[in-house]
Design a protein around this motif. Structure first.
Motif, PDB file in Angstrom:
ATOM      1  N   ALA A 104     -40.173  58.466  15.314  1.00 50.91           N
ATOM      2  CA  ALA A 104     -39.417  58.711  16.549  1.00 50.91           C
ATOM      3  C   ALA A 104     -39.414  60.192  16.903  1.00 50.91           C
ATOM      4  N   GLN A 105     -39.315  61.043  15.873  1.00 46.85           N
ATOM      5  CA  GLN A 105     -39.381  62.485  16.133  1.00 46.85           C
ATOM      6  C   GLN A 105     -40.737  62.877  16.714  1.00 46.85           C
ATOM      7  N   ALA A 106     -41.823  62.298  16.175  1.00 48.47           N
ATOM      8  CA  ALA A 106     -43.161  62.591  16.692  1.00 48.47           C
ATOM      9  C   ALA A 106     -43.294  62.142  18.142  1.00 48.47           C
ATOM     10  N   GLU A 161     -36.104  60.271  27.603  1.00 50.85           N
ATOM     11  CA  GLU A 161     -34.829  59.581  27.396  1.00 50.85           C
ATOM     12  C   GLU A 161     -35.012  58.345  26.521  1.00 50.85           C
ATOM     13  N   GLN A 162     -36.076  57.606  26.772  1.00 50.63           N
ATOM     14  CA  GLN A 162     -36.351  56.419  25.969  1.00 50.63           C
ATOM     15  C   GLN A 162     -36.660  56.789  24.519  1.00 50.63           C
ATOM     16  N   SER A 163     -37.448  57.837  24.322  1.00 52.29           N
ATOM     17  CA  SER A 163     -37.779  58.285  22.966  1.00 52.29           C
ATOM     18  C   SER A 163     -36.548  58.768  22.230  1.00 52.29           C
ATOM     19  N   SER A 164     -35.642  59.436  22.945  1.00 48.49           N
ATOM     20  CA  SER A 164     -34.409  59.911  22.333  1.00 48.49           C
ATOM     21  C   SER A 164     -33.555  58.735  21.863  1.00 48.49           C
ATOM     22  N   ALA A 165     -33.506  57.676  22.669  1.00 46.99           N
ATOM     23  CA  ALA A 165     -32.739  56.492  22.281  1.00 46.99           C
ATOM     24  C   ALA A 165     -33.339  55.848  21.032  1.00 46.99           C
ATOM     25  N   ILE A 166     -34.655  55.789  20.959  1.00 45.97           N
ATOM     26  CA  ILE A 166     -35.330  55.228  19.782  1.00 45.97           C
ATOM     27  C   ILE A 166     -35.020  56.076  18.549  1.00 45.97           C
ATOM     28  N   ALA A 174     -33.062  54.982  15.124  1.00 44.78           N
ATOM     29  CA  ALA A 174     -33.685  55.159  13.807  1.00 44.78           C
ATOM     30  C   ALA A 174     -32.746  55.898  12.862  1.00 44.78           C
ATOM     31  N   LEU A 175     -32.021  56.894  13.379  1.00 45.57           N
ATOM     32  CA  LEU A 175     -31.056  57.618  12.548  1.00 45.57           C
ATOM     33  C   LEU A 175     -29.942  56.687  12.074  1.00 45.57           C
ATOM     34  N   VAL A 176     -29.454  55.832  12.979  1.00 40.10           N
ATOM     35  CA  VAL A 176     -28.393  54.883  12.604  1.00 40.10           C
ATOM     36  C   VAL A 176     -28.895  53.936  11.513  1.00 40.10           C
ATOM     37  N   SER A 177     -30.125  53.454  11.666  1.00 42.15           N
ATOM     38  CA  SER A 177     -30.686  52.538  10.670  1.00 42.15           C
ATOM     39  C   SER A 177     -30.825  53.229   9.317  1.00 42.15           C
TER      40      SER A 177
END
Length: 468
Positions: free
Chosen positions: A114-116, A258-263, A267-270
């Protein structure tokens, strides 16, 4: 014989009477001897008198809790056993963490991906910004070239024509931006087809007006050919189109960001959830306590919420006494309660009086706290209890110190190392002791063990039990 004496336990009287007979025969046999009798004695003191209610209760831990895993798994370690002392935060047992370690690894990889993705989108936005700057520069250059071609007209006319071109250009730009925005909204279903068609008509009209303004300006230019004027106008339009394309690319990249930030946030929550599950494979003691029960073994599969250990604090214990509701007014919080377990006496304290009676028994529970620092008393043991009456004291003697011979009971006092027969009056029995209502004074030395072998004036040797 004193009437109160009649109510003393028949078993105690029989034992005392038998001892008294032995005492008389022994006294006659040794009336002339000089050998000292080895006896035990106590010093008379006043003691609190307790009211006997014949209450009993079962000892319970002061605080008790059942611990279980919040996640399922196979038991890898079981570090403590029944009877062990544990401290708050100590690891009791562990589950095999393999599956949870894998989940942490997978979630960490998703975070990196997600960071990439966010980095790629950020690079796209930077590229769109650069393209927008380049398009603006091209518009300025094309406009400058167009202005150069228009120099053939008079300054006043050229200024007027230029103003018209700029106005038409601004109107066209606005119409173009509006048309683009309405087109996107139309594709999303946010506006009607009529609105969309109206924006296209406005754009067409604006474009026509812009072309007319350029044409009028070109007529004022001297020395410029038709091809040059058309080329200048085309260059301006092309530059404007490039800018519009760059704007659209930037808007699309911003939406992707914005979409990438949400992903990335998901991922951080998971990952945090996976790390939390991993941490829960170690079961820790919530309180400092004793292990009362253990229900798992190494290799066993357990589910979340399944009881694993039962822990209890037994530095002090508690018990519930079922007090008849007719007597509950005599019980107060903070009162002292005498607790008896196998003739070991401890003092408890009333901690709580329950607000309602038991409908089946007509009793009200009274909670009593009992010190147990040595851990000698255990939960589950049944004890007897008596409420102590404050301010009520008397002389109490062990039953074996009192001898019944003839009409009146008596004891042997130790006076100048000799036995002195002393008649006493006996009151109620408190626990294992009898109240002496008359015949003794505080400070008297009374023989408690060996009295059945004594006689008046017998020489004594105190071997154990005399108060300091």
């Amino acid at each position: 014989m004193n009437k109160r004496w009649v109510f003393i336990s028949i078993a105690v009287l029989l034992a005392i009477s038998t001892s008294a007979c032995s005492s008389q025969s022994r006294g006659k046999a040794k009336g002339t001897g000089t050998e000292a009798h080895m006896v035990k004695a106590i010093v008379v003191n006043k003691e609190p008198l307790s009211v006997i209610y014949n209450l009993s209760g079962t000892l319970q831990p002061y605080d008790e809790t059942t611990v279980s895993f919040e996640v399922p798994g196979r038991v890898l370690e079981a570090n403590v056993n029944i009877g062990d002392s544990v401290t708050k935060g100590q690891v009791l047992t562990k589950l095999d963490p393999s599956n949870y370690l894998l989940q942490v690894e997978q979630s960490s990889k998703a975070v990196l991906e997600a960071q990439a993705g966010m980095s790629n989108v950020a690079a796209t936005i930077q590229s769109a910004d650069a393209a927008l700057k380049s398009a603006n520069a091209q518009i300025e250059a094309a406009q400058a070239n167009s202005n150069k071609i228009k120099k053939g007209a008079r300054e006043q006319e050229k200024a007027q024509a230029k103003t018209k071109v700029e106005r038409a250009q601004a109107i066209h730009n606005k119409a173009q931006v509006d048309a683009k925005r309405i087109e996107q909204l139309y594709e999303q279903g946010a506006v009607t087809k009529a609105d969309y068609e109206a924006s296209q008509v406005s754009l067409t009209n604006a474009m026509k007006d812009l072309e007319d303004a350029h044409e009028a300006l070109s007529l004022l230019l001297e020395g410029a050919t038709q091809e040059e004027r058309e080329s200048a106008t085309a260059n301006v339009k092309q530059a404007q189109s490039g800018r519009d394309s760059a704007l659209a690319s930037k808007e699309q990249a911003t939406a992707s960001l914005e979409q990438s930030s949400a992903i990335y946030q998901q991922a951080l929550v998971s990952k945090k959830q996976a790390e939390l599950s991993l941490s829960k494979t170690s079961l820790k003691a919530p309180i400092s306590s004793i292990v009362l029960e253990k229900t798992v073994s190494v290799g066993q599969l357990v589910s979340s919420g399944q009881p694993v250990y039962r822990l209890g604090q037994i530095d002090k214990l508690k018990m519930l006494l079922p007090v008849p509701d007719s007597e509950i007014t005599a019980w107060k919080k903070g009162q002292t309660v005498t607790i008896n377990l196998y003739n070991e006496i401890r003092k408890g304290t009333v901690n709580k009086i329950y607000p309602a009676a038991n409908a089946n028994t007509g009793t009200i529970n009274v909670e009593v706290l009992i010190p147990n620092e040595d851990h000698k008393w255990m939960p589950g043991q049944v004890v007897k209890a008596a409420r102590q009456s404050s301010g009520n004291e008397g002389i109490l003697l062990p039953a074996e110190a009192i001898i019944s011979s003839g009409d009146k009971p008596f004891v042997y006092k130790e006076v100048n190392q000799k036995a002195t027969k002393t008649v006493v009056e006996v009151g109620k029995m408190f626990g294992s002791k009898l109240q002496i209502t008359k015949g003794l004074n505080v400070g008297d030395h009374i023989v408690t063990s060996g009295a059945e072998l004594l006689f008046e004036g017998a020489p004594l040797q105190i071997v154990q039990g005399e108060a300091k």
